[in-house]
Design an enzyme around this catalytic site. Structure first.
Site, PDB file in Angstrom:
ATOM      1  N   PHE A  11       0.821  -1.211   0.000  1.00 55.31           N
ATOM      2  CA  PHE A  11       0.000   0.000   0.000  1.00 55.31           C
ATOM      3  C   PHE A  11       0.865   1.276   0.000  1.00 55.31           C
ATOM      4  O   PHE A  11       0.808   2.079  -0.943  1.00 55.31           O
ATOM      5  CB  PHE A  11      -0.940  -0.070   1.214  1.00 55.31           C
ATOM      6  CG  PHE A  11      -1.449   1.234   1.701  1.00 55.31           C
ATOM      7  CD1 PHE A  11      -2.162   2.089   0.858  1.00 55.31           C
ATOM      8  CD2 PHE A  11      -1.244   1.624   3.022  1.00 55.31           C
ATOM      9  CE1 PHE A  11      -2.640   3.303   1.323  1.00 55.31           C
ATOM     10  CE2 PHE A  11      -1.723   2.828   3.492  1.00 55.31           C
ATOM     11  CZ  PHE A  11      -2.414   3.676   2.640  1.00 55.31           C
ATOM     12  N   ASN A  32       7.783  -9.607  -2.392  1.00 55.91           N
ATOM     13  CA  ASN A  32       7.491 -11.045  -2.507  1.00 55.91           C
ATOM     14  C   ASN A  32       5.993 -11.315  -2.668  1.00 55.91           C
ATOM     15  O   ASN A  32       5.570 -12.468  -2.734  1.00 55.91           O
ATOM     16  CB  ASN A  32       8.031 -11.823  -1.302  1.00 55.91           C
ATOM     17  CG  ASN A  32       7.347 -11.426  -0.001  1.00 55.91           C
ATOM     18  OD1 ASN A  32       6.499 -10.537   0.016  1.00 55.91           O
ATOM     19  ND2 ASN A  32       7.712 -12.086   1.082  1.00 55.91           N
ATOM     20  N   GLY A  36       1.726  -7.566  -0.414  1.00 57.90           N
ATOM     21  CA  GLY A  36       1.624  -6.591  -1.513  1.00 57.90           C
ATOM     22  C   GLY A  36       0.878  -7.230  -2.672  1.00 57.90           C
ATOM     23  O   GLY A  36       0.592  -8.434  -2.652  1.00 57.90           O
ATOM     24  N   TYR A 149       5.625  -7.159  17.205  1.00 57.08           N
ATOM     25  CA  TYR A 149       5.832  -6.260  16.072  1.00 57.08           C
ATOM     26  C   TYR A 149       6.677  -5.047  16.493  1.00 57.08           C
ATOM     27  O   TYR A 149       7.671  -4.705  15.862  1.00 57.08           O
ATOM     28  CB  TYR A 149       4.475  -5.806  15.511  1.00 57.08           C
ATOM     29  CG  TYR A 149       4.576  -4.889  14.330  1.00 57.08           C
ATOM     30  CD1 TYR A 149       5.042  -5.369  13.106  1.00 57.08           C
ATOM     31  CD2 TYR A 149       4.220  -3.550  14.410  1.00 57.08           C
ATOM     32  CE1 TYR A 149       5.147  -4.528  12.010  1.00 57.08           C
ATOM     33  CE2 TYR A 149       4.319  -2.709  13.320  1.00 57.08           C
ATOM     34  CZ  TYR A 149       4.781  -3.196  12.118  1.00 57.08           C
ATOM     35  OH  TYR A 149       4.890  -2.367  11.044  1.00 57.08           O
TER      36      TYR A 149
END
Ligand code: UDP
Length: 326
Positions: A11, A32, A36, A149
């Site tokens: 994005f 990859n 996406g 994360y």
């Protein structure tokens, strides 16, 4: 300039690629396609300065081969979204840490400047009204897996600092705050595309928790201008920058705004976090950036309002046939 954009079919990366191509730069996208998509960059293939390589930042030889012919790197390839991360812990840590390690070590060999995209997640549970780059970071324990994360992104930041301080590599670190707009998918949990799609479909708008949690949303076009400005500014090297919109809103108020702007009759429903993310989750109440550092160094000033973001997202979802899978 010829830029490598890792994660350039995602994005944010696809908007960055578009911006650079339109102003006459060359762009190589390495992606990859895990999160996406080719549709995001479809319109760029006709530009002679654009090239797409399907592959992973985990493949160090490939990164080295591509980077050799580039002048600088925007490193965006990463695990995306709270939902994706919580369901793919090992993969997320591997992509975020090993991928960044590969990019930085290859860049250091060739002396190529790197902009690392980090995240507002690293601020964790701070309850300050707005987050400054030099604040202490308050991250939860490992059994609250959401924080994997933030931890992996923070390690990326330290690694980038290490390359800057010990190897003299020019690096810039950007913490993005809830970037939104056309092409963002709700598949990985992001709230705006989810709410918009729910409202357009007449489905319940799902507010998690009390809805009193505050976020500030930045239009992807503003994010791109900020990232490019920082990449081009010598004084930004070796520093961390917040890139976000300092205007906060509760998630409950966001749901009402989406309902109004879509003219939807969807009910707004409240769902406990546990039902969505399981027991090992905790959310954060505040997340609003202090962007004075970016303002001082590159004159950063978001141009687009939340209303602009919502209108653009609504048009995008309508025009592209509602692709933002929830
Ligand atoms: N959220 C929500 N409903 C949804 C998706 C998200 O209420 O369908 C909430 C989420 O719990 C969080 C906020 O919206 O408090 C922003 O979520 P997002 O995943 O977009 O970003 P982040 O949590 O990383 O700020």
């Amino acid at each position: 300039m010829r830029y490598l954009i890792t994660g350039g079919a995602g994005f944010v990366g696809s908007h960055l690629a578009e911006y650079l191509i339109h102003r006459g730069d060359e762009v190589v996208v390495l992606d990859n396609l895990l999160t996406g998509s080719l549709e995001n960059i479809e319109h760029l293939h006709k530009s002679p300065g654009f090239r797409f390589v399907e592959g992973s930042v985990m493949d160090k030889n490939l990164v080295a081969e591509i980077m050799e012919k580039c002048d600088a790197v925007f490193h965006l390839a990463a695990a995306v979204g709270v939902k994706f991360v919580m369901e793919n812990l090992v993969t997320s840590i591997e992509i975020n840490v090993r991928g960044t390690e590969n990019v930085l070590s290859v860049a250091a060999e060739g002396g190529k400047k790197v902009l690392i995209t980090s995240s507002s997640e690293v601020f964790g549970k701070s309850n300050k009204a707005s987050f400054h780059e030099e604040d202490d970071l308050i991250i939860g324990p490992p059994h609250k897996v959401r924080w994997c994360y933030a931890t992996s992104k923070l390690l990326d930041e330290f690694l980038a600092m290490g390359y800057f301080l010990e190897k003299g590599l020019p690096v810039v670190i950007v913490r993005l705050f809830n970037v939104c707009g056309p092409r963002q998918t709700g598949r990985y949990g992001m709230v705006i595309p989810r709410f918009v799609k729910q409202a357009l479909n007449g489905e319940p708008i799902t507010v998690y928790g009390t809805g009193k949690q505050i976020r500030s949303f930045l239009h992807v076009k503003d994010a791109v201008v900020g990232m490019v400005g920082l990449m081009e500014e010598k004084r930004a090297e070796g520093m961390v920058f917040n890139i976000g919109n300092p205007q906060g809103i509760t998630i409950e108020a966001l749901a009402i705004k989406v309902k109004e702007l879509t003219g939807s009759s969807s009910p707004i429903v409240y769902i406990p976090y546990e039902e969505v993310y399981g027991p090992h989750f905790e959310d954060l109440i505040y997340r609003v950036p202090d962007v004075n550092r970016a303002k001082a160094v590159i004159g950063f000033q978001p141009k687009y309002s939340l209303e602009d973001i919502l209108k653009d997202t609504i048009s995008y979802i309508k025009e592209s046939g509602n692709p933002c899978s929830t």
